[in-house]
Design a protein around this motif. Structure first.
Motif, PDB file in Angstrom:
ATOM      1  N   LEU A  39      28.717 -21.113  14.955  1.00  0.00           N
ATOM      2  CA  LEU A  39      28.174 -20.349  14.845  1.00  0.00           C
ATOM      3  C   LEU A  39      28.243 -20.140  13.187  1.00  0.00           C
ATOM      4  CD1 LEU A  39      25.948 -18.265  14.824  1.00  0.00           C
ATOM      5  CD2 LEU A  39      27.754 -16.220  15.007  1.00  0.00           C
ATOM      6  N   THR A  40      27.221 -20.569  11.978  1.00  0.00           N
ATOM      7  CA  THR A  40      28.052 -20.682  10.600  1.00  0.00           C
ATOM      8  C   THR A  40      27.406 -19.044   9.981  1.00  0.00           C
ATOM      9  OG1 THR A  40      25.345 -21.357   9.780  1.00  0.00           O
ATOM     10  CG2 THR A  40      26.997 -23.126  10.315  1.00  0.00           C
ATOM     11  N   VAL A  57      28.415 -11.811   4.037  1.00  0.00           N
ATOM     12  CA  VAL A  57      28.577 -11.983   4.764  1.00  0.00           C
ATOM     13  C   VAL A  57      29.809 -13.485   5.121  1.00  0.00           C
ATOM     14  CG1 VAL A  57      28.171 -13.148   7.408  1.00  0.00           C
ATOM     15  CG2 VAL A  57      26.606 -11.778   6.183  1.00  0.00           C
ATOM     16  N   VAL A  58      30.624 -12.861   5.766  1.00  0.00           N
ATOM     17  CA  VAL A  58      32.029 -13.758   5.379  1.00  0.00           C
ATOM     18  C   VAL A  58      32.404 -13.850   7.319  1.00  0.00           C
ATOM     19  CG1 VAL A  58      33.810 -12.421   5.198  1.00  0.00           C
ATOM     20  CG2 VAL A  58      34.240 -14.017   5.038  1.00  0.00           C
ATOM     21  N   ILE A  59      32.732 -15.395   7.977  1.00  0.00           N
ATOM     22  CA  ILE A  59      33.457 -15.270   8.769  1.00  0.00           C
ATOM     23  C   ILE A  59      34.606 -16.281   8.566  1.00  0.00           C
ATOM     24  CG2 ILE A  59      33.450 -16.589  11.072  1.00  0.00           C
ATOM     25  CD1 ILE A  59      30.616 -17.011  11.019  1.00  0.00           C
ATOM     26  N   ARG A  68      37.314 -18.470  13.707  1.00  0.00           N
ATOM     27  CA  ARG A  68      38.317 -17.105  14.235  1.00  0.00           C
ATOM     28  C   ARG A  68      38.045 -16.376  15.132  1.00  0.00           C
ATOM     29  NH1 ARG A  68      42.385 -14.508  10.242  1.00  0.00           N
ATOM     30  NH2 ARG A  68      43.553 -13.617  11.452  1.00  0.00           N
ATOM     31  N   GLY A  69      36.542 -17.024  15.416  1.00  0.00           N
ATOM     32  CA  GLY A  69      35.606 -15.699  16.321  1.00  0.00           C
ATOM     33  C   GLY A  69      35.641 -14.399  15.773  1.00  0.00           C
ATOM     34  N   LEU A  93      23.749 -13.413  21.447  1.00  0.00           N
ATOM     35  CA  LEU A  93      23.662 -14.644  20.347  1.00  0.00           C
ATOM     36  C   LEU A  93      24.290 -16.427  21.119  1.00  0.00           C
ATOM     37  CD1 LEU A  93      22.842 -15.125  17.225  1.00  0.00           C
ATOM     38  CD2 LEU A  93      25.112 -14.434  16.257  1.00  0.00           C
ATOM     39  N   GLY A  94      23.495 -17.211  20.920  1.00  0.00           N
ATOM     40  CA  GLY A  94      24.208 -18.410  21.173  1.00  0.00           C
ATOM     41  C   GLY A  94      24.712 -18.067  23.079  1.00  0.00           C
TER      42      GLY A  94
END
Length: 206
Positions: A39-40, A57-59, A68-69, A93-94
């Motif tokens: 997921l981006t 937004v930051v993953i 890292r999920g 989601l997914g």
């Protein structure tokens, strides 16, 4: 109705959660976890933008640059952030179901963890206390194994201890701990006052 009274039954809510429910916090920053590895941030932004203007937004990623999920989504409006939580928490989601909630500061998380630990410890202590029996009027010939064998008729005994003086002589009392409070209660009602070794009456306390 039970004994002429109308019962009320509901889900148990901790005191801390009841207090939190009285004063609803205002927030715009969301914590999101259970994110798929592929997921981006753009896809995450698109999904959350369905509920309002997203500022950031930051993953979170590891040293190798892999997800890292979990991550964070910041809304411009607190109302939009709340709508996103209500709509997306638990949503698929997914291949994974998202967890979406208010992002907490480190100090808040520490307070919550301490409170949860204290509640858990308290529950475990209460259960342990309810599973432990005090037994007196024991014959001097009774040792730990005989005590455990005798009480095992009422359930699974996790420990049995006869208290002794420094010279090893029995003090005539001890403790028996059961796996569950229900088994301890059964032993209390079954064995208290029972005659053993022809002359001793057990006295059992919870």
């Amino acid at each position: 109705m039970l004994d002429g009274k109308k019962l009320y039954v509901s889900k148990f809510v901790k005191k801390s959660e009841r207090k939190a429910g009285c004063e609803e916090p205002i927030f715009t920053n969301l914590y999101v976890k259970n994110l798929g590895k592929d997921l981006t941030e753009d896809l995450l932004r698109d999904k959350f933008s369905e509920f309002g203007k997203v500022c950031n937004v930051v993953i979170m990623k590891n040293a190798e640059g892999k997800s890292r999920g979990f991550g964070f989504v910041n809304f411009e409006s607190a109302e939009d952030a709340k709508k996103a939580v209500e709509a997306l928490n638990g949503a698929l989601l997914g291949s994974k179901n998202l967890f979406v909630g208010r992002a907490q500061k480190k100090a808040e998380r520490e307070v919550l963890l301490k409170r949860e630990y204290k509640d858990t410890l308290s529950c475990n202590f209460d259960e342990l206390k309810a599973s432990n029996l005090y037994v007196k009027n024991l014959d001097l010939s009774i040792d730990d194994s005989k005590l455990q064998e005798y009480f095992s008729a009422c359930g699974r005994v996790t420990s049995a201890k006869v208290m002794r003086y420094d010279n090893g002589r029995s003090k005539g009392f001890g403790f028996v701990c059961f796996a569950t409070p229900e088994e301890a209660k059964k032993a209390l009602y079954t064995l208290n006052g029972k005659l053993i070794f022809l002359h001793l009456y057990l006295v059992v306390y919870i």
